[in-house]
Each structure stands twice: as C-alpha cells, then as structure tokens.
Design a protein around this motif. Structure first.
Motif, PDB file in Angstrom:
ATOM      1  N   LEU A  97     -28.981 -11.951  -7.055  1.00  0.00           N
ATOM      2  CA  LEU A  97     -29.362 -10.541  -7.047  1.00  0.00           C
ATOM      3  C   LEU A  97     -30.356 -10.291  -5.918  1.00  0.00           C
ATOM      4  O   LEU A  97     -31.442 -10.856  -5.900  1.00  0.00           O
ATOM      5  CB  LEU A  97     -29.965 -10.143  -8.397  1.00  0.00           C
ATOM      6  N   GLU A  98     -29.949  -9.473  -4.963  1.00  0.00           N
ATOM      7  CA  GLU A  98     -30.776  -9.197  -3.782  1.00  0.00           C
ATOM      8  C   GLU A  98     -31.434  -7.827  -3.834  1.00  0.00           C
ATOM      9  O   GLU A  98     -32.559  -7.660  -3.371  1.00  0.00           O
ATOM     10  CB  GLU A  98     -29.920  -9.283  -2.512  1.00  0.00           C
ATOM     11  N   ASP A  99     -30.701  -6.823  -4.349  1.00  0.00           N
ATOM     12  CA  ASP A  99     -31.178  -5.452  -4.298  1.00  0.00           C
ATOM     13  C   ASP A  99     -30.989  -4.743  -5.629  1.00  0.00           C
ATOM     14  O   ASP A  99     -29.900  -4.763  -6.205  1.00  0.00           O
ATOM     15  CB  ASP A  99     -30.411  -4.665  -3.223  1.00  0.00           C
ATOM     16  N   ILE A 146     -39.153 -12.124  -7.650  1.00  0.00           N
ATOM     17  CA  ILE A 146     -39.545 -12.767  -6.396  1.00  0.00           C
ATOM     18  C   ILE A 146     -38.474 -12.629  -5.320  1.00  0.00           C
ATOM     19  O   ILE A 146     -38.759 -12.283  -4.179  1.00  0.00           O
ATOM     20  CB  ILE A 146     -39.908 -14.253  -6.626  1.00  0.00           C
ATOM     21  N   LEU A 147     -37.218 -12.866  -5.666  1.00  0.00           N
ATOM     22  CA  LEU A 147     -36.162 -12.911  -4.649  1.00  0.00           C
ATOM     23  C   LEU A 147     -35.427 -11.587  -4.432  1.00  0.00           C
ATOM     24  O   LEU A 147     -34.733 -11.434  -3.444  1.00  0.00           O
ATOM     25  CB  LEU A 147     -35.150 -14.005  -5.005  1.00  0.00           C
ATOM     26  N   SER A 148     -35.572 -10.640  -5.340  1.00  0.00           N
ATOM     27  CA  SER A 148     -34.866  -9.362  -5.213  1.00  0.00           C
ATOM     28  C   SER A 148     -35.790  -8.298  -4.640  1.00  0.00           C
ATOM     29  O   SER A 148     -37.002  -8.339  -4.841  1.00  0.00           O
ATOM     30  CB  SER A 148     -34.361  -8.885  -6.575  1.00  0.00           C
ATOM     31  N   THR A 149     -35.186  -7.319  -3.965  1.00  0.00           N
ATOM     32  CA  THR A 149     -35.914  -6.161  -3.463  1.00  0.00           C
ATOM     33  C   THR A 149     -35.671  -4.998  -4.409  1.00  0.00           C
ATOM     34  O   THR A 149     -34.527  -4.716  -4.766  1.00  0.00           O
ATOM     35  CB  THR A 149     -35.448  -5.782  -2.047  1.00  0.00           C
ATOM     36  N   ILE A 179     -41.023  -4.128  -2.687  1.00  0.00           N
ATOM     37  CA  ILE A 179     -40.602  -2.803  -3.139  1.00  0.00           C
ATOM     38  C   ILE A 179     -40.487  -1.920  -1.902  1.00  0.00           C
ATOM     39  O   ILE A 179     -41.432  -1.813  -1.125  1.00  0.00           O
ATOM     40  CB  ILE A 179     -41.606  -2.191  -4.141  1.00  0.00           C
ATOM     41  N   LYS A 180     -39.308  -1.321  -1.735  1.00  0.00           N
ATOM     42  CA  LYS A 180     -39.058  -0.457  -0.579  1.00  0.00           C
ATOM     43  C   LYS A 180     -38.543   0.895  -1.053  1.00  0.00           C
ATOM     44  O   LYS A 180     -38.095   1.035  -2.182  1.00  0.00           O
ATOM     45  CB  LYS A 180     -38.019  -1.088   0.359  1.00  0.00           C
TER      46      LYS A 180
END
Length: 166
Positions: free
Chosen positions: A63-65, A88-91, A114-115
C-alpha cells in the motif's frame, strides 16, 4: 455482503486489486476488508464514508497511497492501518488546505508522509508524458471530448490517466 446496492457496508476480499476506489455512496468499510491484500497499492475513500472498521487495511505490504476526501478526518481506531505497512510506508493524501487537521488527528497523524491533493477535481498528479501520442487508446479533454494527439494542449485523459500536454 459488499453488494453495490447497500451503501452502508463494504466487505471485500480484493486479492488481485492494485487500486480500489470506493463508490460515492459507501458509508462503512468493514473490518478486515483488505486485510493482508498483497497487491493493493492505492485506495480512495469518498467523503460519504463515515466509518472504517478495525484491520480494514492492515498488513497490506504494498500500500503506497491512501486518498481521503473528508475536510475533517473521521475517527478511526488504531488498527485500521498497521505501523510499518500503513503509517510508515504509505502516503496519506488529504484535501488541499486540510493537512493540519490530519497531522493532529488520532491515528491519521501517525502517517509519516501526509500530502495534499485536489479532491474536488479527482486529479491526483499532473505529469508530462513524452510518449502520450504513441500510446494506445483515445485521448480526451476534461470535458470528455475526444481530441487529436498533436495540436491539442492542456490537461487530457488517456487510458484513464490525466496528463498535461504542452
């Protein structure tokens, strides 16, 4: 369960999905909905979702996003995402201007990255693609009108992705 006619419950075992966009009328994401889903890379939750149950996205190693559309974060439990594969690994992508609400919210604030994204347009990213005119599939403008490849400039949709043609 998980019937598209039931906007209150989604129970899914989507073992082969890399991207999952919930329907705009979904209100609840069941516990363990994607638990251990190896292939899931991106998920989008609409503003209609009012609750995400325990372990819904737990142990999703790729899971990236995670895209959310709430102006203010909903309350979630500590086990919706796991520490390494989730926080940790996802945005976490939040609506423009809402990042500070998420940074201080319980559990949402655990995301290392967080974007912001424009949830109102659905455009996640605008990129340049030099090979756009050589790809298979038709090209459309944002109004859904099919456009030619070379003379048209602006944001276009090709094969379900949005591009900026200069």
């Amino acid at each position: 369960m998980g019937c598209s006619n039931n906007p209150y419950l989604v129970l899914i075992k989507a073992k082969d999905s890399t991207t999952f966009n919930f329907a705009d009328n979904v209100k609840f994401i069941s516990d363990c909905a994607f638990y251990g889903c190896q292939s899931l890379k991106k998920v989008k939750t609409p503003s209609s979702v009012q609750e995400i149950d325990s372990y819904a996205f737990y142990k999703c190693p790729n899971l990236e996003d995670v895209y959310v559309c709430w102006n203010k974060p909903i309350t979630i439990g500590s086990t919706v995402f796991d520490k390494t594969n989730g926080y940790i690994l996802s945005t976490l992508w939040v609506p423009i201007g809402r990042i500070n609400f998420y940074k201080v919210a319980d559990h949402w604030g655990k995301f290392v990255e967080i974007k912001e994204w424009d949830a109102s347009t659905g455009i996640e990213e605008i990129g340049l693609s030099p090979a756009l005119s050589t790809r298979e599939g038709a090209t459309y403008n944002l109004q859904g009108v099919k456009v030619g490849c070379e003379p048209y400039r602006g944001i276009v949709i090709k094969n379900g992705k949005k591009y900026l043609k200069r």
